[in-house]
Structures are given as C-alpha cells and as structure tokens.
Design an enzyme around this catalytic site. Sequence first.
Site, PDB file in Angstrom:
ATOM      1  CG  HIS A 159      -1.984  -1.034   1.193  1.00 35.91           C
ATOM      2  ND1 HIS A 159      -2.911  -1.129   0.168  1.00 35.91           N
ATOM      3  CD2 HIS A 159      -2.262  -2.063   2.046  1.00 35.91           C
ATOM      4  CE1 HIS A 159      -3.714  -2.166   0.410  1.00 35.91           C
ATOM      5  NE2 HIS A 159      -3.342  -2.751   1.520  1.00 35.91           N
ATOM      6  CG  ASP A 195      -3.018  -8.254   0.574  1.00 30.13           C
ATOM      7  OD1 ASP A 195      -2.294  -8.614   1.515  1.00 30.13           O
ATOM      8  OD2 ASP A 195      -4.060  -7.567   0.725  1.00 30.13           O
ATOM      9  CG  HIS A 197      -6.819  -5.172   1.613  1.00 31.20           C
ATOM     10  ND1 HIS A 197      -6.292  -6.107   2.482  1.00 31.20           N
ATOM     11  CD2 HIS A 197      -7.998  -4.760   2.148  1.00 31.20           C
ATOM     12  CE1 HIS A 197      -7.108  -6.244   3.518  1.00 31.20           C
ATOM     13  NE2 HIS A 197      -8.156  -5.456   3.338  1.00 31.20           N
ATOM     14  CG  ASP A 284      -5.221 -10.009   3.110  1.00 34.19           C
ATOM     15  OD1 ASP A 284      -4.955 -10.503   1.991  1.00 34.19           O
ATOM     16  OD2 ASP A 284      -4.953  -8.824   3.409  1.00 34.19           O
TER      17      ASP A 284
HETATM   18  C1  SS9 Z   1     -11.161  -2.748   7.679  1.00 36.72           C
HETATM   19  C2  SS9 Z   1     -10.076  -1.705   7.786  1.00 36.72           C
HETATM   20  C3  SS9 Z   1      -8.962  -2.007   6.870  1.00 36.72           C
HETATM   21  C4  SS9 Z   1      -6.652  -1.407   6.334  1.00 36.72           C
HETATM   22  C5  SS9 Z   1      -6.370  -2.734   5.776  1.00 36.72           C
HETATM   23  C6  SS9 Z   1      -4.976  -2.845   5.246  1.00 36.72           C
HETATM   24  C7  SS9 Z   1      -4.666  -4.210   4.776  1.00 36.72           C
HETATM   25  C8  SS9 Z   1      -3.255  -4.395   4.425  1.00 36.72           C
HETATM   26  N1  SS9 Z   1     -12.456  -2.289   8.130  1.00 36.72           N
HETATM   27  N2  SS9 Z   1      -7.802  -1.282   7.181  1.00 36.72           N
HETATM   28  S1  SS9 Z   1      -2.861  -5.890   3.595  1.00 36.72           S
HETATM   29 ZN    ZN Z   2      -4.475  -7.021   2.564  1.00 38.42          ZN
END
Ligand code: SS9
Ligand code: ZN
Length: 342
Positions: A159, A195, A197, A284
């Site tokens: 990120h 991932d 995200h 994840d």
């Molecule tokens: C979920 C909040 C998510 C950031 C997630 C970052 C993932 C990194 N309600 N917050 S792999």
């Molecule tokens: Zn993630």
Amino acid sequence: MNTVYSAEHQLHHGKHELIDGRLEPCVEKPERAERILKEIRHAKLGEVIAPQDFGLEPLTRVHNQAYLGFLQTAYRDWQAAHKLGDALPYVWPTSTSRHTEPRAIEAKLGRYAFDAGTPITPGSWQAACSSANVALTGAQRVTQGAHAAFALCRPPGHHASRAHYGGYCFLNNASIAAQALLDQGASSVAILDVDYHHGNGTQAIFYHRPEVLFVSIHADPAQEYPYFSGYSDETGEGAGEGATLNLPLPQGTLWDDYAEALEVGLERIHVFAPGALIVSLGVDTFKHDPIARFRLESTNFTTLGAHIATLKLPTLFVMEGGYAVEALGGNVVNVLRGFLER
Ligand code: SS9
Ligand code: ZN
C-alpha cells in the site's frame, strides 16, 4: 527455497488502529511473522537466512527523499511535540489546501499518510528498513540464480507509494525488490499481487513504466479498502499503458471464481515474458480473515502456489497481508509448498 527473516520486525508494534470509528487493537502485529516463521521451520521448507543491509540507496529508487526523511524522524518529532503513544494522523490536506511542505508533525502525518490505520511507533522506521532489506536480500538470491526465495517481510509494503504510507505499509518492499532486479540487469519484471486488498502503492509506483507489469487480484474497491484505486479500467498510463491489470472480485468470492481471475492474470504474465516474477503474497483472502471477505480454504493456497509455478519464472515471494493468525503460517506454507511441489 530459502526464507529471509529478521527479528527486527518486532520493533514495529502499534497498539491501536482506527477501524470503523473505533480504536481497536492492531491486527498487523509481530505475532504474524513469528507464526509464519514457525510453520516454515516446522515444514522444513529450506534454510532461514538473515538479511543484508543495503542502506538507503535502493529505497530512494522507489520513494522520494522528503518522504524517507519524514519517516526517519516522525516518531522523534511526535515525541518532541509532547505527544504520548503512537503517532496517528487526524488532519489531512484536501485539493483546496495549500501545498507548501508542512512544518508541524501533526500536519506532516496527514501530508504523508493516506489512512488512520497505520500507527508509527518508536521502532517503526528500523523495522520498515529491515523489512525492505529482507526483500532486497531475497531479490539478490534470485539475481544470483536461485529459482525462488521467500522474503518474510513485516511490516508489509504494497500500500505504500512513492510518498505515502498507509494500510500498515511504510516502504514498498515488493517495488523496492522489483527495482533492484531491474538495476541488477533484469530487462523486465512482473509483480503478481494476490493480497485481498488492491496494491495501490505498487500500482502507483510503476503506473507509467512499461518494464514492470503489475497484475492484481483483489476485492472490488467499490466495496472494499483502499476504495480509491484498483478498478479494472486502470490499465497504466503513457509508456506504461497496458502494463497494469486489475482483476477485482466481489466480497464473498470462492476459489472457483478466484481461480478464473488467476488464470487471466497468469496468462498476461506469460505473454509479457518477464525476466523475473515477484509475488506480493497476502493470504488475507482466507475465509476466516478478520478484516477481509473472500472465502478461500487453506487447501486452495496449495493450488494457488502450484498455478504460479506453471509460469516457470525465477520467483520472489514477498509477504504482505494475512491476519487470521491461527491459520496464517499454514496458509503461507501451503502456497510455497504448492509452488515447489508442482
Ligand atoms: C477494515 C479496515 C482495513 C486497512 C487494511 C490494510 C490491509 C493491508 N475495516 N484497514 S494488507
Ligand atoms: Zn491485505
């Protein structure tokens, strides 16, 4: 396959993150890397080696100087401003704000952070540097002819962009490794980000670059963090047009649909024919992940690894997310075993 690991990751240990309007205990915690290491050792996957220190230079190839300077002193500046506890931003510039470099640490945090979920703690900078060194050491192994390596990075990186941190990430380990591979002579590199995200930082870093293909399979940003990028119409820009491929999938996705997207991504990488592959390895996507909503089973991760192996490319796995700590180590080992055993 060798695993690169450093205990220095433990120096980054945030207490709270802002989740849905509440300060909650951080899900991105030291236990994660320890669990993975334990399972790697248990599975006898190969030697565990310590990272080399590559210094600041390879970081400046990906991040800007002002940003690195900020990160280096952020916690000290926070403390000097008489703040207690971890540094979290609470004010952000907008399109109508002035764009001169802010002076106060409170303003700098908003200038460089894109979310409020990523605390800076006394040891965050040192841990982030060691995480980047872990990735760089893995990249070096691949340059030296290893077929594959696993960089057990923590904190994660995908990120983080050129001048922004967030999503638990400070330095973009996969991008730093990709740039190092190019600098060490690779003519092109593909990054496959699995991932849950979207890897918004990695995408941004290479968005204009034709020699780095970025392929990402992730939750639809219309429904899910990081919300502001990761849509399928983002395909790269300028010379980089066509070198970004986003494959968003809805929340609730099961393996069969995931596997279809994976085939599309792998085919693109195959056609691109890079000198090396970097896998931004987030697990994840697991059905019991506490902050994510895909529904992959532990056994699916073995298949994922096996599919990646069909590319037959020198491959560096770089650890990203995965927060279901009980199953985390097993899921990571499954990917790596699936890759090795194919
Ligand atoms: C979920 C909040 C998510 C950031 C997630 C970052 C993932 C990194 N309600 N917050 S792999
Ligand atoms: Zn993630």
